[in-house]
Motif scaffolding. Structure first.
Motif, PDB file in Angstrom:
ATOM      1  N   ASP A 289       0.805  -1.209   0.000  1.00  8.62           N
ATOM      2  CA  ASP A 289       0.000   0.000   0.000  1.00  8.62           C
ATOM      3  C   ASP A 289       0.842   1.265   0.000  1.00  8.62           C
ATOM      4  O   ASP A 289       0.545   2.224  -0.676  1.00  8.62           O
ATOM      5  N   ARG A 290       1.889   1.290   0.816  1.00 10.19           N
ATOM      6  CA  ARG A 290       2.734   2.474   0.913  1.00 10.19           C
ATOM      7  C   ARG A 290       4.066   2.062   1.514  1.00 10.19           C
ATOM      8  O   ARG A 290       4.184   0.985   2.081  1.00 10.19           O
ATOM      9  N   ASN A 291       5.058   2.913   1.407  1.00  9.89           N
ATOM     10  CA  ASN A 291       6.350   2.617   2.008  1.00  9.89           C
ATOM     11  C   ASN A 291       6.248   2.769   3.516  1.00  9.89           C
ATOM     12  O   ASN A 291       5.593   3.690   4.004  1.00  9.89           O
ATOM     13  N   PRO A 292       6.893   1.896   4.262  1.00  6.89           N
ATOM     14  CA  PRO A 292       6.853   2.035   5.719  1.00  6.89           C
ATOM     15  C   PRO A 292       7.580   3.306   6.162  1.00  6.89           C
ATOM     16  O   PRO A 292       8.484   3.790   5.482  1.00  6.89           O
ATOM     17  N   HIS A 293       7.158   3.839   7.288  1.00  6.79           N
ATOM     18  CA  HIS A 293       7.766   5.040   7.860  1.00  6.79           C
ATOM     19  C   HIS A 293       9.225   4.748   8.230  1.00  6.79           C
ATOM     20  O   HIS A 293       9.531   3.690   8.769  1.00  6.79           O
ATOM     21  N   LEU A 294      10.109   5.700   7.933  1.00  4.83           N
ATOM     22  CA  LEU A 294      11.529   5.556   8.256  1.00  4.83           C
ATOM     23  C   LEU A 294      11.963   6.646   9.210  1.00  4.83           C
ATOM     24  O   LEU A 294      11.520   7.791   9.101  1.00  4.83           O
ATOM     25  N   VAL A 295      12.875   6.301  10.107  1.00  7.32           N
ATOM     26  CA  VAL A 295      13.464   7.258  11.042  1.00  7.32           C
ATOM     27  C   VAL A 295      14.976   7.062  11.000  1.00  7.32           C
ATOM     28  O   VAL A 295      15.465   5.945  11.119  1.00  7.32           O
ATOM     29  N   LEU A 296      15.705   8.175  10.797  1.00 11.46           N
ATOM     30  CA  LEU A 296      17.166   8.105  10.756  1.00 11.46           C
ATOM     31  C   LEU A 296      17.762   9.009  11.829  1.00 11.46           C
ATOM     32  O   LEU A 296      17.201  10.052  12.162  1.00 11.46           O
ATOM     33  N   ASN A 297      18.928   8.607  12.298  1.00 13.90           N
ATOM     34  CA  ASN A 297      19.669   9.357  13.298  1.00 13.90           C
ATOM     35  C   ASN A 297      20.421  10.504  12.617  1.00 13.90           C
ATOM     36  O   ASN A 297      21.207  10.270  11.682  1.00 13.90           O
TER      37      ASN A 297
END
Length: 146
Positions: free
Chosen positions: A9-17
């Motif tokens: 459905d959509r790209n998963p949420h990403l979190v970067l340092n």
């Protein structure tokens, strides 16, 4: 030898340092000549990620030095790897470089996230799910600590 990462459905949420951001961008830039498709994907992932300071990084997000357990939904097999910078990669010790298709795919994902990954072997599409993320490493070369 192309590789793509996407979700139904959509790209998963990403979190970067934020502490890793400059090094990650430099690695993506240097990969442009050798692996342009992978480098493009890496830049796309960096560009869509939420960037947080080290002190704000959630413990369940895959970052450099994270030990990650994921499940291949097709086979049910679990695999645990540590995500590292290229200079620290060692497949015999299950230390996966960020500049590999699976490394780019894992970076920034949270526990519970699933994603499609097209393998290099026979271009098979696999769904992988992040089961567990452990921060820090006994090995000082493991990456950024939080």
């Amino acid at each position: 030898m192309t590789s793509s990462i996407e979700v139904a459905d959509r790209n998963p949420h990403l979190v970067l340092n934020a502490a890793d951001l400059e090094h990650l961008e430099d690695l993506a830039e240097s990969a442009m000549k050798r692996h342009p498709t992978l480098a493009d994907r890496f830049f796309q992932e960096i560009g869509r990620a939420q960037i947080l300071e080290s002190t704000q990084m959630p413990e369940d997000v895959v970052g450099i030095g994270s030990k990650v357990t994921y499940r291949d939904e097709a086979t049910g097999q679990h695999k645990t790897v540590t995500l590292v910078y290229p200079e620290d990669a060692d497949i015999t010790r299950l230390r996966v470089s960020i500049i590999t298709p699976i490394g780019v795919a894992l970076l920034g994902l949270r526990e519970g996230a699933s994603f499609y990954w097209d393998t290099r072997q026979a271009n098979q599409r696999r769904t992988l799910t992040i089961l567990k993320v452990e921060q820090g490493s006994d090995d000082p070369q493991g990456g950024t600590s939080r």
